[in-house]
Design a protein around this motif. Structure first.
Motif: not given
Length: 299
Positions: A269-292
């Motif tokens: 496994g890995q703990f992967v962070l979307p640094k460039r994705t967030l910097a591009s202006g993208f907003n996640f609808k489901y950032p947290d696992i339980s609501p997803a």
């Protein structure tokens, strides 16, 4: 927009085709079985059973490349490893060649990769700039990405998506995980401390649409939610969404015996962070696992 898509009949591809159709894009779908694909995706699209029929991609505004043999579909032996590589590398190389042969090439080329690029990382979080651990999954993804990025030019921007575990209804990794949880026999793998980097399928398809329409976006983007969890938290969230216990661990040795080398994808496994994705202006609808998971399992 006229878009050429490979891998459209897969779990992610089907959801993406539905989203792009809602946006009134004109889709040409590359598939080995046109009859079956038409039944699955609809007759309103154009279909192509061999990319070699094309001499260039002058007629397309964008290319989306999702093709590839499922990496956890079969136990890894030398033949299966080669199939995993060829199914990704060959079609990506051909798409890049066709883009380079075009006088008016597509403005964008969005090509899949996977967080397997990073290899095993322990508990250290990684982002798009992190060093990778050299192992089979990294070797597959590294060449896959290299072949896509060769298409980058002043006329064509290339976006590579390192995709995590995709969570959605009726397919993908989650469908394979659920049966023991539904019986109350689910739980973490081993001690449950390894990372699970995941993304809701709605966020993944919206991210592809975002990159399609964000003209300054190019390079590598992690397609993972900004809040990865360990496997214990992941298992507990599944149990909570299903209203089932999730406390029976799966021994690591059992996975290794059943899956061989392929078990490393799950065990490490890995703990992967979307640094460039967030910097591009993208907003996640489901950032947290339980609501997803609730949106998928309680719907």
């Amino acid at each position: 927009m006229k878009i050429l898509i490979t891998g459209a009949t897969g779990f992610v591809g089907k959801q993406l085709v539905a989203l792009l159709s809602q946006q009134s894009h004109q889709l040409t779908i590359v598939t080995r079985n046109i009859t079956q694909a038409t039944q699955t995706l609809g007759a309103e699209h154009q279909y192509l059973d061999d990319l070699n029929q094309l001499k260039n991609l002058n007629d397309f505004d964008s290319v989306i490349n999702l093709a590839g043999e499922p990496i956890v579909g079969k136990r890894w032996n030398n033949q299966q490893k080669q199939q995993i590589c060829d199914s990704r590398w060959n079609i990506t190389a051909l798409l890049t060649q066709l883009i380079k042969q075009s006088d008016t090439p597509p403005a964008s080329f969005i090509s899949a990769s996977a967080i397997g690029f990073y290899g095993r990382q322990g508990n250290t979080p990684v982002d798009e700039d992190s060093q990778a651990h050299d192992e089979f999954s990294h070797q597959v993804c590294s060449e896959w990405e290299h072949l896509a990025l060769k298409a980058q030019s002043e006329k064509t921007r290339v976006c590579v998506l390192r995709i995590g575990i995709v969570l959605g209804k009726n397919g993908g990794a989650l469908a394979k995980m659920l049966p023991p949880f539904k019986l109350g026999l689910g739980g973490p793998i081993g001690k449950g401390v390894h990372g699970v980097s995941w993304i809701h399928i709605d966020d993944l398809t919206q991210l592809i649409l975002h990159l399609l329409t964000t003209e300054q976006a190019h390079g590598v983007f992690n397609a993972t939610a900004p809040n990865p969890v360990n496997h214990k938290q992941f298992a507990e969230s599944i149990g909570s969404s299903l209203n089932r216990p999730a406390c029976i661990p799966t021994p690591v040795i059992a996975l290794r015996l059943a899956m061989g080398e392929m078990a490393d994808l799950i065990v490490e496994g890995q703990f992967v962070l979307p640094k460039r994705t967030l910097a591009s202006g993208f907003n996640f609808k489901y950032p947290d696992i339980s609501p997803a998971l609730d949106s998928i399992l309680k719907a």
